[in-house]
Design a protein around this motif. Sequence first.
Motif, PDB file in Angstrom:
ATOM      1  N   ARG A   1     -11.278  11.316   6.257  1.00 30.52           N
ATOM      2  CA  ARG A   1     -12.309  10.294   6.082  1.00 30.52           C
ATOM      3  C   ARG A   1     -13.057  10.497   4.767  1.00 30.52           C
TER       4      ARG A   1
ATOM      5  N   THR B   1      -4.719  11.287   2.747  1.00 32.59           N
ATOM      6  CA  THR B   1      -4.584   9.954   3.337  1.00 32.59           C
ATOM      7  C   THR B   1      -5.268   9.880   4.693  1.00 32.59           C
TER       8      THR B   1
ATOM      9  N   ARG C   1       0.824  -1.217   0.000  1.00 28.05           N
ATOM     10  CA  ARG C   1       0.000   0.000   0.000  1.00 28.05           C
ATOM     11  C   ARG C   1       0.856   1.265   0.000  1.00 28.05           C
TER      12      ARG C   1
ATOM     13  N   PHE D   1       3.026   5.811   5.639  1.00 26.03           N
ATOM     14  CA  PHE D   1       2.859   5.103   6.903  1.00 26.03           C
ATOM     15  C   PHE D   1       1.371   5.046   7.287  1.00 26.03           C
ATOM     16  N   ALA D   2       0.698   6.180   7.093  1.00 24.02           N
ATOM     17  CA  ALA D   2      -0.703   6.283   7.541  1.00 24.02           C
ATOM     18  C   ALA D   2      -1.636   5.414   6.713  1.00 24.02           C
TER      19      ALA D   2
ATOM     20  N   ARG E   1      -1.422   2.484   5.840  1.00 22.97           N
ATOM     21  CA  ARG E   1      -1.563   1.114   6.357  1.00 22.97           C
ATOM     22  C   ARG E   1      -2.663   1.026   7.388  1.00 22.97           C
ATOM     23  N   ARG E   2      -2.855   2.112   8.091  1.00 21.77           N
ATOM     24  CA  ARG E   2      -3.860   2.108   9.144  1.00 21.77           C
ATOM     25  C   ARG E   2      -5.234   2.507   8.616  1.00 21.77           C
ATOM     26  N   ARG E   3      -5.268   2.871   7.344  1.00 25.17           N
ATOM     27  CA  ARG E   3      -6.526   3.357   6.800  1.00 25.17           C
ATOM     28  C   ARG E   3      -7.475   2.189   6.554  1.00 25.17           C
ATOM     29  N   ARG E   4      -8.723   2.382   7.022  1.00 25.58           N
ATOM     30  CA  ARG E   4      -9.734   1.366   6.769  1.00 25.58           C
ATOM     31  C   ARG E   4     -10.571   1.801   5.582  1.00 25.58           C
TER      32      ARG E   4
END
Lengths: 303, 466
Positions: free
Chosen positions: A199, A196, A131, A296-297, A299-302
């Motif tokens: 929402r 990124t 990603r 980096f961010a 990866r945490r994104r849903r």
Amino acid sequence: MTDRKRTATDEQTPKPDGGYASATDAELSRASDSGIWYRQLLVVAETEYRLAVRGRWAVALTAIFAAFALGLTTFSGSSVGPEGFERTVASLAVLAVYLVPLVALAFGYDAVVGREENGWLHALFALPVERAWIVVGTALGRAVVLASATVVGFGIAGGFLLWEFGLAGFDAYVTFLLASVGLGLVFLAVGVLVSTLAREKTHALGISLLVWAWFVLVHDLLGLGLVAAFDLSAGAVSAMLLANPTGIFRALVLGALGAAGDAGFATVLAESGLSTGVLVGALVAWIVVPIALAAFAIRRRRL
Amino acid sequence: MTDRAGVDRETWFVVAAVAVLVVSLAAAAVAASDGSDDREATVEGWTPDVADPHDAEPPAEPGVATVDGEEFDSVQAAVDAAEPGDTVVLEGQFEEHVTVETADLALEAAGEGALIDGGGEGTVVHVAAENVTLEELWIRESGHDRGNEDAGVLVNGSGSTLADVRITDTTYGVWIGEAEDVTVESATIVGREEVSQSERGNGIHLDRADGAELRDNEITTVRDGIYFSWSEGVDATGNVMWDLRYGVHYMYSDDNRLEGNVAFDNDVGFALMVSQNLTIVDNVAVNNDGPSGQGILVKDVDRSEIRDNAVVANGNGFYVYNAHGNELTDNLILENEVGVQFTAGSSDELVVGNSFVANDQSAYAPTTAQITWNDSERGNYWSDARAIDLDGDGTSETRHQPAGAVEAVVHDRPQAAVFAESPAFDAVRMAESSFPVIESPGVVDHRPLAEPAHDEWREYYEDHDN
């Protein structure tokens, strides 16, 4: 396999596109097969670049920069004052601080969140590609478009200036040109980071405008107030300047012009230990760090 | 196949950008290596036309002084032999000191010219009688003692005239003491370059010399070009002064007129001090950027008229210190570090019709109150003002505050200059200028002019060869 790709293509480009998407997708999978990360990166970047050129973003950006610079240069020809590159470049630099960040943010804020909303991101994430590389590739592709648009747009105006003033002093203009590219890339990187983290697309837009207002208007006003109120050390003033990419841009361009821009500007720069190397380094950091954070961010994104 | 076509269709953009970039960089490299400073559109290096003051050949022959057909080998002997109304004709080189005590005498050079050399001691020529004329003489090598007032020519006789004289290597050039209506015209005065400035005397020193006329003299490498003390009604016109401490220096001298003089490359161009009722018109002060660095210094000067002068590329164009009731009108103030600096409680000035063009800072006044320079219909032209003239009467409808909050901050804390030209900077300045609601202390011009009243400022950019 073919089926899934076909669906993805249809989602992201409803209009006929000459079949390039399937071709790139084929390349994408090839790249992932070979497993070389930079090839994946380049393919994402190339796709992003082509989308921007086809979507007329490239032409629009170029037109904005060219119109802005040409308007100002023809205008400055009629103004009172010693004509020449320095004056024109000083005026351009002062006004580019408003325009370039705004355009870069407008171009960058939907890079991730916008792609997610139209489904393109889902398709990409389904591929066996890291990603982080997708975000970096997106940023890279758009960066190439923005940098090219800046160079071509301001380059057209530069041509007119050459015609009007001759070759002498053109290096000042090229300094301005390169610094503008840097400034644009900083705000593109920040835009991608915002995109990124946000929402929704509207959130990204709002945050981008706040970012613009902060760096272009509020930060320096605050700095001016702090300097007026307290006797700050040279280090603190330098830090304050480096904390604002528009400040770095101004320092690069006006500093190169010497004292022509304003009283003691170059002197103050020299005293605070801000050499061109430090300024360029800070500008590069302002480009790299937001993109790294975005990578980096993501990866945490849903989704 | 489609893949290749796709690449071709979109690559033009980045190719175009790369092409523009390469051309730009190449042009920049050429421009940078060119090394020409054409873009430095400044007046730096502007100098008026002055002949080389050292360009003169002394006569080699031993001197011969002729009066009434009789020849002498000493000027003093000839002068002593002469009657009032006689003309003493000098030719060649003399080494002596001369005192003229006969009135209505004329001393003139002939042939190859005449030189009187004082041998580095005392005053060379002392005019002690009235209506004496010195013409085309070269006088050099006075003593070195400032305290002793060693001069090339000491004039104590009223109505005397010095014309076309050359005075070199002296402490004081011409000292006019307690004599009225003395004229010095077209003289060239060159001091000793090797002596430090504080040890030099003045070019033309007026000490209670009322009604003197000083015209078209060229003065360099002395202390002050023309020094006034306790002298009134003096007309100084068309003099050129350079490489000095002060070009012209007034002390305790009222009712004088200074017109059409040029002072460049000095510490201070024209220093007006402790005097009143001066008329300073049509003078030019350029590149006066020594330790004080002022074009025109107005210190403790009252009720004077300072009009139509050009102050260009000085440290401070005008430095106004504790001066009251003066009129600064129609001056051109171009490319100084600070155009006009007001300080030490200067008040009641009328500052109107001036053109402030391309100064680093147009005006500065450390004050806690708001100063209005012009109550009149017209203000000044400010090249950095946003002049908006809707009704076409030549004055802007919005006021301009050249010295406001941001200028004060930058002046007090130079660090703030890193925010110069930032939008924040502009916002504060524009708010001050445009909205009278924001009343910050400083100088304000209520009727800024839309167009500069001076067109001749462009001349300063024409000649860069000097």
